[in-house]
Structure formats: C-alpha cells, structure tokens
Write a protein that holds these residues in place. Structure first.
Motif, PDB file in Angstrom:
ATOM      1  N   LYS A  92     -18.073 -16.772  37.146  1.00 10.08           N
ATOM      2  CA  LYS A  92     -18.870 -16.247  36.027  1.00 10.08           C
ATOM      3  C   LYS A  92     -18.044 -15.250  35.205  1.00 10.08           C
ATOM      4  O   LYS A  92     -18.117 -15.240  33.965  1.00 10.08           O
ATOM      5  CB  LYS A  92     -20.122 -15.565  36.595  1.00 10.08           C
ATOM      6  N   THR A  93     -17.260 -14.412  35.903  1.00 11.87           N
ATOM      7  CA  THR A  93     -16.413 -13.443  35.204  1.00 11.87           C
ATOM      8  C   THR A  93     -15.396 -14.184  34.341  1.00 11.87           C
ATOM      9  O   THR A  93     -15.157 -13.816  33.182  1.00 11.87           O
ATOM     10  CB  THR A  93     -15.686 -12.557  36.234  1.00 11.87           C
ATOM     11  N   ASP A  96     -17.194 -15.642  31.330  1.00 10.76           N
ATOM     12  CA  ASP A  96     -17.570 -14.574  30.384  1.00 10.76           C
ATOM     13  C   ASP A  96     -16.361 -14.094  29.594  1.00 10.76           C
ATOM     14  O   ASP A  96     -16.443 -13.818  28.398  1.00 10.76           O
ATOM     15  CB  ASP A  96     -18.163 -13.367  31.139  1.00 10.76           C
ATOM     16  N   LEU A 174     -20.426   0.897  32.102  1.00 10.45           N
ATOM     17  CA  LEU A 174     -21.396  -0.132  31.703  1.00 10.45           C
ATOM     18  C   LEU A 174     -21.503  -0.230  30.183  1.00 10.45           C
ATOM     19  O   LEU A 174     -21.554  -1.325  29.624  1.00 10.45           O
ATOM     20  CB  LEU A 174     -22.775   0.156  32.330  1.00 10.45           C
ATOM     21  N   THR A 177     -18.260  -1.954  28.974  1.00 10.60           N
ATOM     22  CA  THR A 177     -18.157  -3.370  29.345  1.00 10.60           C
ATOM     23  C   THR A 177     -19.205  -4.232  28.630  1.00 10.60           C
ATOM     24  O   THR A 177     -18.895  -5.315  28.155  1.00 10.60           O
ATOM     25  CB  THR A 177     -18.301  -3.515  30.873  1.00 10.60           C
ATOM     26  N   HIS A 178     -20.435  -3.718  28.541  1.00 11.65           N
ATOM     27  CA  HIS A 178     -21.510  -4.550  28.005  1.00 11.65           C
ATOM     28  C   HIS A 178     -21.694  -4.436  26.496  1.00 11.65           C
ATOM     29  O   HIS A 178     -22.175  -5.369  25.862  1.00 11.65           O
ATOM     30  CB  HIS A 178     -22.835  -4.222  28.716  1.00 11.65           C
TER      31      HIS A 178
ATOM     32  N   TYR B  26      -9.189  -6.901  35.451  1.00 10.84           N
ATOM     33  CA  TYR B  26     -10.239  -7.907  35.612  1.00 10.84           C
ATOM     34  C   TYR B  26     -11.263  -7.495  36.667  1.00 10.84           C
ATOM     35  O   TYR B  26     -12.461  -7.770  36.534  1.00 10.84           O
ATOM     36  CB  TYR B  26      -9.633  -9.241  36.050  1.00 10.84           C
ATOM     37  N   TYR B  29     -13.643  -4.968  35.207  1.00  5.52           N
ATOM     38  CA  TYR B  29     -14.589  -5.670  34.325  1.00  5.52           C
ATOM     39  C   TYR B  29     -15.668  -6.367  35.148  1.00  5.52           C
ATOM     40  O   TYR B  29     -16.871  -6.244  34.881  1.00  5.52           O
ATOM     41  CB  TYR B  29     -13.809  -6.683  33.474  1.00  5.52           C
ATOM     42  N   GLU B  30     -15.223  -7.081  36.175  1.00  7.59           N
ATOM     43  CA  GLU B  30     -16.144  -7.834  37.040  1.00  7.59           C
ATOM     44  C   GLU B  30     -17.126  -6.890  37.744  1.00  7.59           C
ATOM     45  O   GLU B  30     -18.316  -7.191  37.887  1.00  7.59           O
ATOM     46  CB  GLU B  30     -15.306  -8.602  38.065  1.00  7.59           C
ATOM     47  N   LYS B  33     -19.767  -5.781  35.484  1.00  7.17           N
ATOM     48  CA  LYS B  33     -20.649  -6.909  35.171  1.00  7.17           C
ATOM     49  C   LYS B  33     -21.507  -7.280  36.391  1.00  7.17           C
ATOM     50  O   LYS B  33     -22.298  -8.217  36.328  1.00  7.17           O
ATOM     51  CB  LYS B  33     -19.798  -8.113  34.758  1.00  7.17           C
ATOM     52  N   GLN B  35     -20.674  -8.882  38.985  1.00  7.21           N
ATOM     53  CA  GLN B  35     -20.490 -10.313  39.276  1.00  7.21           C
ATOM     54  C   GLN B  35     -19.754 -10.574  40.586  1.00  7.21           C
ATOM     55  O   GLN B  35     -19.464 -11.726  40.918  1.00  7.21           O
ATOM     56  CB  GLN B  35     -19.770 -10.987  38.098  1.00  7.21           C
TER      57      GLN B  35
END
Lengths: 185, 137
Positions: A92-93, A96, A174, A177-178, B26, B29-30, B33, B35
């Motif tokens: 999923k990462t 994305d 957050l 990132t979002h 990475y 980031y993950e 998220k 994830q």
C-alpha cells in the motif's frame, strides 16, 4: 551469516536499540543524539551570539565519538552487511508513493526524488532538504530532545514531558505526511 | 582510551538503524501512514525493554562503569515547548525522513546530500538558541 545481511525484523532491532540505551546508561551517559547539533554550533563559535551555546563542549566529546561511530556504522552496514534487499515496505505504501510520482519506492534507502543530486540541485529539491533539516534542528532543541532523547530514553524513564513531545512528533509528522507532502509531489 | 567504548556504541547504533531500515525515508512515511507495524514494533519493543531496564537499574541502585551511582535525570516539567517543539520536529522528520541520529548514519551510508540536512539542522538549532528567550516554554 545470511541472516545478518538481510533486513532485520523489528523484534530484533527494537531490543538492540534498547541495548544502546541501557549500555550508555551503564556508562553514566544519557542517550540523546540531537545534543550534538548544539555542540557543533558551540564549536563553530555560536557562543558569541547566545548564552545557550556557552558551555564546555569538551564534556560532550563522548557523544561526538558516538557520531563518528554512527557514520562508521552506516558505512559498515551498507558496504558489508548488505545483500541488496529492497526496503520491506507494505504494498500500500509503494502504491501510495507511486501516486505521488515516487518511482522505485524502497529500491534504495532514500528516494531519489528527494536525495539524488539531480533533485537536490533544483530550487524545490534544495528547499525540501533545507526546510526539513531546519525544522528538525529547531524543533528538537525547542522540545529538548529527539527520537532518541524523548521517544526512547524519556519514555523508558516514564517521563510525561517526553510523551507530550512524542505526541508533538506525531502531530507534525501526520500533518506533513497527509497534508503537505501531497501538495509538494 | 576511554572514548573507544563510545565509538563501538556508535558503530553498533549505526548498524542497527540501517539494518532495521529505520534510517529510510520510506519507513518514516509508511509509519505516519499507519501502513506497517514495523516502526511501531521497533520503538515499542525498545521502550518496553528500556522501561524494564531503567526500572531495574534504579531499583537495585546499580553503579555505572566508573563505580558512580547511575542518575537517570527527569525531564523538566512543561507543556508548551514539548508540544510545539515536538510538532515542529515532526514536520521536519516526515519531510526529510531523518532525525538527528540517522542523518550521520546516512552520511556514512554514502548519501552525501544528507550533509545539507545536517547543516540546515545546525542552523535550526542555532536559530533556536537566538530566539530561546522570546519563545513560550
């Protein structure tokens, strides 16, 4: 030997990081990497501009030695303890990131879209690294510590201020990132 | 050579952070998220073992390698500086993907552009030092 060369799972890495904390505590020191940034400022003469940087930096030589070791450790692990495995990201990462135009996510430790010279030598590229580094340096000193000083040492010592700082790390992370990264890429 | 043991701690730290992939942009980031459990597992297991270890060190009043009592100093009380500073740090952490340990490790790993992040982080620390007395703490 194979097992050393592959990426290490969290249940190996986490306890080893705790070992670093406990060994340093046994050596009579407090684990905290961001203090070195302050020490570098002092060595570079920042004491002329603010009291904050007027301290005996030689008392921090042990921590500077850890920095040298960390650089060597980065070299050793990349050069000799490496089987070329990609970063074990979730699918999923990767998808994305592909949507944000990051190709080959996880093929190297860092994205070429941010860290290659080609990216860095653009106005956007250099701004990302300068702003990112600046926020890390400013924020860590304002909060009195970073991931090692608060998230690892502070939480291990059940410190409420460290928990507040870690909550801050997540609010900022957050939001970036979002909400901000999707605007940048 | 009393610094040699710190050199080995640093080398060990660098190797662990590369092999755990915690130095990877990475992975940060993950993590933000939600994830993968990976980064939460690393930090969570480190803290659980750290809590037990620090508790035992205090309970048994262990002596340091130099034979002195081990002091684990509490953090200063406060709220504003921790939440604001933490948030600013988090913004930078998720953007650059590197915190103040990994930035040196990545330099050793041959990512020379990280030196820009290191210099900018020094600048950020310097500016904090200049503004310290004017900021809410």
């Amino acid at each position: 030997m194979d097992i050393l060369l592959k990426p290490w799972p969290w249940y190996v890495s986490g306890p080893l990081i705790a070992t670093v904390l406990l060994v340093l505590t046994y050596f009579g020191k407090n684990f905290g990497m961001s203090s070195n940034l302050k020490t570098f400022c002092t060595i570079a003469g920042a004491g002329k501009y603010s009291d904050f940087f007027r301290f005996d930096w030689k008392a921090q030589r042990w921590n500077l030695t850890i920095v040298i070791g960390a650089i060597l450790g980065g070299f050793i692990s990349t050069a000799f303890l490496n089987d070329g495995s990609p970063v074990q990201l979730s699918p999923k990462t990767i998808s994305d990131l592909a949507a944000l135009n990051f190709s080959e996510a996880g093929e190297t430790l860092l994205p070429k879209e941010i860290y290659s010279w080609e990216s860095v030598l653009t106005l956007k590229g250099i701004s990302i690294l300068v702003v990112g580094g600046f926020l890390v340096g400013f924020g860590t000193r304002y909060a009195g510590g970073c991931t090692s000083g608060h998230a690892i040492s502070g939480l291990s010592n059940l410190q409420l201020p460290s928990l507040i700082a870690v909550i801050g790390f997540f609010i900022g992370g957050l939001v970036m990132t979002h909400f901000i990264l999707p605007l940048l890429f | 050579m009393k610094f040699l043991k710190f050199l080995f701690v640093g080398i060990f730290f660098g190797i662990v952070l590369v092999k755990s992939e915690a130095v990877s942009w990475y992975r940060i980031y993950e993590m933000f998220k939600f994830q993968s459990f990976h980064m939460y597992g690393i930090i969570g297991s480190a803290v659980v073992i750290g809590v037990v270890g620090i508790f035992l060190i205090k309970k048994f009043e262990l002596k340091s390698i130099e034979g002195k009592p081990i002091a684990v100093p509490p953090k200063e009380k406060g709220f504003v500086s921790y939440i604001l500073g933490g948030t600013i740090f988090g913004l930078g952490w998720a953007l650059a993907g590197a915190c103040p340990g990994p930035m040196y490790i990545l330099l050793g790993a041959g990512v020379f552009t990280i030196s820009i992040v290191i210099l900018a982080a020094m600048l950020g620390t310097f500016v904090y030092g200049l503004l310290k007395n004017r900021l809410p703490h």
